[in-house]
Design an enzyme around this catalytic site. Structure first.
Site, short mmCIF file in Angstrom:
data_model
loop_
_atom_site.label_atom_id
_atom_site.label_comp_id
_atom_site.label_asym_id
_atom_site.label_seq_id
_atom_site.Cartn_x
_atom_site.Cartn_y
_atom_site.Cartn_z
NE ARG A 1 -3.91 0.58 1.90
CZ ARG A 1 -5.11 0.59 2.47
NH1 ARG A 1 -5.31 1.30 3.57
NH2 ARG A 1 -6.12 -0.09 1.96
CG HIS B 1 -8.37 0.12 -2.94
ND1 HIS B 1 -7.54 -0.90 -2.56
CD2 HIS B 1 -9.12 0.41 -1.84
CE1 HIS B 1 -7.76 -1.20 -1.29
NE2 HIS B 1 -8.71 -0.43 -0.83
CD GLN C 1 -12.85 -1.71 -1.11
OE1 GLN C 1 -12.04 -1.54 -0.24
NE2 GLN C 1 -14.10 -2.10 -0.85
CG ASP D 1 -13.50 6.51 -0.98
OD1 ASP D 1 -13.46 6.36 0.26
OD2 ASP D 1 -12.49 6.42 -1.71
CB CYS E 1 -13.94 1.35 -0.15
SG CYS E 1 -13.58 3.11 0.02
NE ARG F 1 -10.87 -5.09 0.21
CZ ARG F 1 -9.96 -4.23 0.68
NH1 ARG F 1 -10.31 -3.26 1.49
NH2 ARG F 1 -8.70 -4.30 0.30
N1 NVA Z 1 -9.92 6.86 -1.33
C1 NVA Z 1 -9.58 6.35 -0.01
C2 NVA Z 1 -9.83 4.88 0.06
C3 NVA Z 1 -9.59 4.26 1.40
C4 NVA Z 1 -9.78 2.77 1.40
C5 NVA Z 1 -8.14 6.67 0.30
O1 NVA Z 1 -7.29 6.51 -0.58
O2 NVA Z 1 -7.86 7.12 1.41
N1 CP Z 2 -11.29 -0.20 2.26
C1 CP Z 2 -10.03 -0.27 2.71
O1 CP Z 2 -9.07 -0.45 1.97
O2 CP Z 2 -9.92 -0.11 4.05
P1 CP Z 2 -8.55 0.01 4.87
O3 CP Z 2 -7.96 1.36 4.56
O4 CP Z 2 -8.96 -0.11 6.31
O5 CP Z 2 -7.63 -1.10 4.45
#
Ligand code: NVA
Ligand code: CP
Length: 329
Positions: A107, A134, A137, A230, A271, A316
């Site tokens: 990540r 992502h 997801q 989101d 998400c 997930r």
């Molecule tokens: N768009 C959000 C998704 C979190 C799972 C982020 O990147 O923070």
């Molecule tokens: N939806 C998602 O990726 O959640 P986290 O940031 O908790 O991993």
């Protein structure tokens, strides 16, 4: 027979509709097997590294539980848990980890970084969220939609809010690949990048998908099967964008009016994490500064029967398990 062994997952753009369907079928099979107590561990003796430059609840725990269920071991490496970035390049880190692990989840902030890791690792790399995509997801989201509607073809999914973020980009790609009807309900300024839209439109021509972009959220939501949103400011974005996002995106909040415009049997997906109440530090700060009690979705919709966000979150784990079994086994 499809074989995804040895593949990495950067974005669903790299996968054919059949390959995506294969991951969805495997996710369903592994979920059933877990519930039925008939799961067969296929990753015994494997090791996976979980590299996180940003925080996570779902993605981290999904990888850890899925790996454990399948007999694999994990090493969690948080933002300051390794030499990477400060004293060692991504390419060098990749070559070290690739000699010890059978797979790596990453990540990261910049999408180029997960591509760089993948280039040098020599083992499957899974993008656990970058600024652009992502993909893990998406398998959970599509799986949740199939659980509700039995199919993906022709399903209308409306993404409301920051339609140029990683999740919206990925939903557009997933919809194009799977022949869905995707609508981004957002101010023009926050639609996905032109280049990605063009790429997805080309895919849509082959799959029969419909891709639309609309500034009118109620019109966009009409007859939708799925309403998705989101957070308005993603991880890695500066706090300074809150002002503009709140101004631009407040009209795109998912509330009961938006849900009423959708089909009677429509579901709400997110998400997560979500700012739907004042029970978070950021939620409280935004409330003090801007007076908002809820942001991208009202608490009413979030807590309603239409909301399938916790089924989605559980999925997930099943879908990440399928990704690892398919690619790392
Ligand atoms: N768009 C959000 C998704 C979190 C799972 C982020 O990147 O923070
Ligand atoms: N939806 C998602 O990726 O959640 P986290 O940031 O908790 O991993």
């Amino acid at each position: 027979m499809l074989n995804l062994k040895g593949r990495s997952l950067m974005t669903l753009l790299d996968f054919s509709p059949r390959e995506i369907q294969y991951l969805l079928d495997l996710s369903r099979d592994l979920k059933r097997a877990k519930y039925a107590g008939t799961e067969v561990p296929k990753l015994v003796g494997k090791n996976i590294a979980l590299l996180f430059q940003k925080t996570s609840t779902r993605t981290r725990c999904a990888f850890e539980v899925a790996a454990h269920d399948q007999g694999a071991h994990v090493t969690y490496i948080g933002a300051d848990g390794s030499q990477m970035g400060i004293k060692e390049s991504i390419a060098d880190t990749a070559r070290v980890l690739g000699r010890m692990y059978d797979g790596i989840q990453f990540r990261c902030f910049r999408h180029e970084d997960v591509l760089e890791l993948d280039k040098y690792a020599g083992v499957p790399v899974f993008n656990g969220l970058s600024d652009l995509f992502h993909p893990t997801q998406m398998i959970a989201d599509l799986m949740t939609i199939i659980e509700e509607f039995k199919t993906l073809k022709g399903i209308k999914m409306v993404f409301c809010g920051d339609a140029h973020n990683n999740v919206a980009n990925s939903l557009m790609v997933a919809s194009a690949k799977m022949g869905m009807h995707f609508v981004a309900a957002a101010p023009k300024h926050l639609w996905p990048e032109e280049k990605l839209i063009d790429q997805c439109k080309k895919i849509a021509k082959e799959t029969g998908a419909i891709l639309e972009f609309d500034e009118d959220i109620i019109k966009a939501a009409k007859d939708a099967h799925v309403i998705y949103t989101d957070i308005w400011v993603s991880m890695g974005e500066p706090d300074s964008v809150w002002d503009e996002r709140i101004k631009l995106l407040s009209p795109y909040q998912v509330n009961s009016n938006v849900m009423k415009s959708a089909r009677k049997d429509a579901i709400f997906l997110h998400c997560l994490p979500s700012y739907h109440d004042l029970k978070t530090d950021i939620g409280k700060k935004i409330h003090e500064k801007y007076g908002l009690k809820e942001m991208e979705v009202t608490d009413e919709v979030f807590e309603s029967k239409k909301s399938k966000v916790f089924e989605e979150a559980e999925n997930r784990m099943h879908s990440i398990k399928a990704i690892m079994v398919a690619m790392m086994r």
